[in-house]
Motif scaffolding. Sequence first.
Motif, mmCIF file in Angstrom:
data_model
loop_
_atom_site.group_PDB
_atom_site.id
_atom_site.type_symbol
_atom_site.label_atom_id
_atom_site.label_comp_id
_atom_site.label_asym_id
_atom_site.label_seq_id
_atom_site.Cartn_x
_atom_site.Cartn_y
_atom_site.Cartn_z
ATOM 1 N N LEU A 34 0.828 -1.206 0.000
ATOM 2 C CA LEU A 34 0.000 0.000 0.000
ATOM 3 C C LEU A 34 0.859 1.251 0.000
ATOM 4 O O LEU A 34 2.035 1.223 0.353
ATOM 5 N N ILE A 35 0.233 2.361 -0.391
ATOM 6 C CA ILE A 35 0.850 3.692 -0.307
ATOM 7 C C ILE A 35 0.030 4.494 0.696
ATOM 8 O O ILE A 35 -1.194 4.600 0.544
ATOM 9 N N LEU A 36 0.675 5.034 1.732
ATOM 10 C CA LEU A 36 -0.015 5.947 2.650
ATOM 11 C C LEU A 36 0.006 7.321 1.990
ATOM 12 O O LEU A 36 1.053 7.950 1.872
ATOM 13 N N VAL A 37 -1.154 7.760 1.522
ATOM 14 C CA VAL A 37 -1.258 8.974 0.705
ATOM 15 C C VAL A 37 -1.259 10.226 1.584
ATOM 16 O O VAL A 37 -0.490 11.155 1.385
ATOM 17 N N ASP A 38 -2.164 10.241 2.540
ATOM 18 C CA ASP A 38 -2.248 11.359 3.478
ATOM 19 C C ASP A 38 -2.932 10.857 4.746
ATOM 20 O O ASP A 38 -3.586 9.814 4.740
ATOM 21 N N THR A 39 -2.754 11.590 5.827
ATOM 22 C CA THR A 39 -3.343 11.181 7.095
ATOM 23 C C THR A 39 -3.372 12.371 8.037
ATOM 24 O O THR A 39 -2.862 13.435 7.706
ATOM 25 N N LYS A 40 -4.001 12.175 9.199
ATOM 26 C CA LYS A 40 -3.977 13.230 10.203
ATOM 27 C C LYS A 40 -3.645 12.622 11.562
ATOM 28 O O LYS A 40 -3.994 11.468 11.837
ATOM 29 N N TYR A 41 -2.977 13.414 12.376
ATOM 30 C CA TYR A 41 -2.638 13.002 13.735
ATOM 31 C C TYR A 41 -3.162 14.048 14.702
ATOM 32 O O TYR A 41 -3.181 15.242 14.386
ATOM 33 N N GLU A 42 -3.563 13.574 15.872
ATOM 34 C CA GLU A 42 -3.972 14.496 16.934
ATOM 35 C C GLU A 42 -3.099 14.234 18.149
ATOM 36 O O GLU A 42 -2.748 13.083 18.438
ATOM 37 N N PHE A 43 -2.781 15.318 18.832
ATOM 38 C CA PHE A 43 -1.891 15.230 19.988
ATOM 39 C C PHE A 43 -2.514 15.913 21.193
ATOM 40 O O PHE A 43 -3.393 16.767 21.048
ATOM 41 N N GLY A 44 -2.051 15.518 22.362
ATOM 42 C CA GLY A 44 -2.504 16.161 23.598
ATOM 43 C C GLY A 44 -1.353 16.211 24.578
ATOM 44 O O GLY A 44 -0.272 15.664 24.326
#
Length: 315
Positions: free
Chosen positions: A195-205
């Motif tokens: 697979l190719i990881l195209v885009d993503t989002k991360y959240e932090f705290g």
Amino acid sequence: MSNTIIDTNFNFPNQKSLYKGKVRAVYNINDEELVMIATDRLSAFDVVMPKGIPYKGQILNQIATSMMKATEDLVPNWLTGTPDPNVAVGHLCEPFKVEMVIRGYMSGHAAREYKAGKRMLCGVAMPEGMKENDKFPEPIITPATKAEMGDHDEDISREEILKKGIVSEADYIVLEDYTRKLFQRGTEIAASRGLILVDTKYEFGKTKDGKIVLIDEIHTPDSSRYFYAEGYQERQDNNEAQKQLSKEFVRQWLIANNFQGLEGQTVPVMSDAYIETVSERYIELYENIMGEPFVKAEVSNIQERIEANVLAYLK
């Protein structure tokens, strides 16, 4: 669809509050830990669909918790336990009010903006002469503000985040560093599964002792877009659509049925047969992303199962 979990209203010991997001219900236990339940709700265009998708919550939770374990050597995370297929438990954190979106390819929102003639996204320049689904020379970080339920997340630049004091510069440097490291590891994991990881989002705290940690989901089909690596270049060269592994197929179905979350639009009715196909697609996503067969949890009484497992864990 009695085999789905759409809403929860548990009352756990020492429970302080309950927050309901678009997909997850988050229980605050004694201001110390959070019990996060992944429901089967489906959100698209920032709108929650009326019906749940069987096994979707289990799929998201198991991918997210597995990916957190696969990246904890790089970036600390909030997770302490997984007492149920739909549940993650972890440290209470104060979330940053931004989502760290990172894009390796010009797809989705970035491609729509590019087609509209824009060459800047969140203060980051996009090169001329690109076409949809081309790889960026380097991954770009395009943050978004965290919207309340019912509102839309909005693009924001690094400069605006710092100017408005949403995140301090020292913290933001850490968020950027963690985002790039996670994306690199996610790219490697995806590649190992074709697979190719195209885009993503991360959240932090931030934990109570001020440590920045990864929270929420990671590398799931709801927070990420994947392409099949095989045939990617050929499809690009022939100007063909890429084979995707994400919930983009739901968005496309909604667009085809005249819905994009805009004012005055009505959510189209999803038949039970269509919902079944969405569930099957999510299982396919799981098996491709995880590289293992999906094992369906017992769902004859999903509420009772979750409550019993969480209560046993909290004891």
